[in-house]
Design a protein around this motif. Structure first.
Motif, PDB file in Angstrom:
ATOM      1  N   HIS B  75      15.784   3.636 -11.022  1.00  0.00           N
ATOM      2  CA  HIS B  75      14.485   3.991 -10.439  1.00  0.00           C
ATOM      3  C   HIS B  75      14.006   2.898  -9.489  1.00  0.00           C
ATOM      4  O   HIS B  75      13.544   3.168  -8.388  1.00  0.00           O
ATOM      5  N   LEU B  79      13.994   4.372  -5.879  1.00  0.00           N
ATOM      6  CA  LEU B  79      12.635   4.814  -5.557  1.00  0.00           C
ATOM      7  C   LEU B  79      11.702   3.625  -5.327  1.00  0.00           C
ATOM      8  O   LEU B  79      10.715   3.738  -4.613  1.00  0.00           O
ATOM      9  N   SER B 178       8.527  10.023  -6.411  1.00  0.00           N
ATOM     10  CA  SER B 178       8.448  10.107  -4.946  1.00  0.00           C
ATOM     11  C   SER B 178       8.045   8.747  -4.396  1.00  0.00           C
ATOM     12  O   SER B 178       7.397   7.942  -5.071  1.00  0.00           O
ATOM     13  N   LYS B 179       8.468   8.501  -3.130  1.00  0.00           N
ATOM     14  CA  LYS B 179       8.166   7.207  -2.522  1.00  0.00           C
ATOM     15  C   LYS B 179       6.825   7.229  -1.804  1.00  0.00           C
ATOM     16  O   LYS B 179       6.285   6.182  -1.474  1.00  0.00           O
TER      17      LYS B 179
END
Lengths: 201, 299
Positions: B75, B79, B178-179
């Motif tokens: 992660h 991300l 989400s970024k």
């Protein structure tokens, strides 16, 4: 029967057990057990119900697929080639998991620390001591006498006055029991509880 | 709540007294314990415990110990962490009392969780005195946690009930997949924090009670046996099973909590030390609370 083939087992013939508690006393005295620890205990089932009441002597049954050995988080148990289930008190952390797994309530925990902390587990060794040097002072202090190493019969069975409690190679125990049933001409309709598991292959 | 406190304190006192009296496991009760093992109509907890403890618990915990941090690494790499300005205004979020309570809980968890793992994988550490020391530390830090678990439960309780925002938060997993920087629906505490709160307090109380039962082992509180209908040995088996299952939830969420505070949101850990959250962090990650504070004119 060759010695490699032997598998040591206890059996208590509840037709013969007279609830004298001699086995409990013999065991406690021979191994100098602290108060509150009974490696062997005589229990009476269906007490007061005529025809159904019987007594039997229970201790560690030295199971072939010993559940205690399976659940121990520190792997302190070891099963000898002759089937005797022993444990190493210097490794045991006194967590109690073996007691939860045991069908016979055999593992016991003397409270030796402050605030009621449990000490290392104690149970019947079939008078075979522990992992320390045979008949050393350390072994005797932790596990009691090692009679098996001296070629003697475990004290509980040796002193049993009615020879209800018998111990030895599984095949020999089975033969004695079979001979008793045959000579009486009557006996159990089915094999006793756990017989096939304990004495079969 | 009172009942729980009573049971906990009573168990402390009765444990020593009960040992001097009749044993609940090895004396007359032993017959019941033996019969209860696999007899028809019994709970067959002995077999269940043996099967799970021998084949599953340690393996599942090992998978969590390796797997959960591995997911965090992925992660973090793909991300990345959420970064908010630390130069803007700050919003006072955690009172001094709540921070003190949190810190006591934090210290006890930092001791409880590694010592629990060491016991579970005791054979890898050779057992004996080292693991016994870890076991004693596990018990000692439980006392600290036991003292603050109810205050912790009470100070945050009013903010922890389910809200419509929580459903929306869960649908987007808090925006952590989400970024993009988008306002996330959440009040003062988001759904993830609420889950952790319930697991740490209610789950924590289960851990204390089941742990105490296993620690004291041969106690005599007839009330528990009558209420549950369990013999002493089955009570201990239930305790061992619950301790392992609930403990797994606590451990997973503890790891998530650490990852969020230390890595996933840059500098988030400061809020529980100083009591202040960054305004931008609140604006995005606790958008509903931010709007409410704005409306009230507190910002």
């Amino acid at each position: 029967m060759s010695s490699e083939m032997s598998r040591m087992k206890f059996y208590c013939d509840d037709d013969r057990c007279i609830e004298c508690d001699g086995c409990t006393v013999a065991c406690a005295e021979a191994h100098e057990l602290p108060t509150g620890v009974s490696r062997r205990k005589v229990v009476t089932l269906n007490e007061g119900i005529e025809g159904k009441e019987f007594s039997t002597s229970v201790a560690c049954m030295h199971c072939t697929d010993a559940p205690c050995e399976q659940v121990c988080p520190v792997d302190c148990f070891y099963i000898r080639e002759d089937g005797i289930v022993l444990h190493d008190k210097d490794i045991c952390i006194g967590c109690g998991y073996c007691l939860y797994a045991c069908p016979f309530g055999a593992p016991q925990f003397p409270r030796d620390g402050a605030f009621g902390t449990k000490g290392a587990m104690d149970k019947c060794t079939m008078c075979a001591g522990g992992p320390q040097e045979t008949n050393s002072v350390h072994e005797r202090e932790l596990y009691g006498q090692n009679l098996i190493a001296e070629g003697k019969v475990p004290v509980c069975a040796a002193m049993c006055s009615t020879k209800a409690l018998i111990v030895g190679d599984a095949q020999d125990v089975a033969n004695i029991y079979r001979a008793r049933i045959a000579s009486k001409g009557k006996g159990v309709q089915s094999a006793p509880y756990g017989w096939s598991k304990a004495y079969g292959n | 709540m009172k009942k729980y406190l009573f049971l906990f304190i009573a168990s402390l006192f009765l444990a020593s007294a009960a040992f001097a009296a009749d044993s609940q496991i090895w004396d007359a009760m032993r017959v019941q314990n033996i019969l209860g093992y696999g007899q028809e109509g019994s709970y067959k907890l002995g077999q269940l415990f043996t099967m799970l403890q021998a084949n599953y618990f340690a393996q599942v915990y090992l998978a969590v110990l390796v797997g959960v941090p591995a997911i965090f690494v992925l992660h973090y790499l793909f991300l990345g962490p959420k970064v908010f300005s630390h130069d803007g205004k700050k919003i006072y979020t955690f009172s001094l009392l709540s921070r003190i309570i949190h810190q006591i809980a934090a210290i006890s968890f930092i001791v409880l969780i590694p010592t629990g793992f060491i016991m579970m994988f005791g054979s890898s550490f050779g057992g004996g005195s080292f693991v016994i020391m870890m076991k004693d530390l596990h018990g000692l830090s439980t006392i600290a946690f036991g003292i603050i678990v109810i205050p912790m439960f009470l100070i945050w309780l009013k903010d922890m009930f389910l809200h419509w925002d929580d459903i929306k938060w869960l649908m987007i997993v808090g925006g952590y997949l989400s970024k993009t920087k988008k306002p996330v629906p959440a009040g003062k505490f988001n759904a993830g924090q609420k889950t952790w709160y319930w697991m740490a307090t209610l789950g924590g109380m289960i851990m204390i009670l089941t742990g105490a039962a296993m620690y004291f082992l041969d106690f005599n509180i007839a009330m528990i046996n009558t209420m549950t209908g369990l013999s002493q040995i089955d009570l201990l088996r239930v305790s061992a099973l619950l301790h392992a299952v609930v403990g797994l939830g606590v451990v997973i969420l503890f790891f998530v909590h650490i990852y969020m505070a230390v890595f996933a949101i840059k500098g988030a850990i400061n809020s529980i030390i100083t009591g202040y959250k960054e305004e931008e962090e609140v604006e995005y990650l606790h958008s509903s609370w931010y709007k409410k504070l704005k409306k009230q004119g507190k910002i």
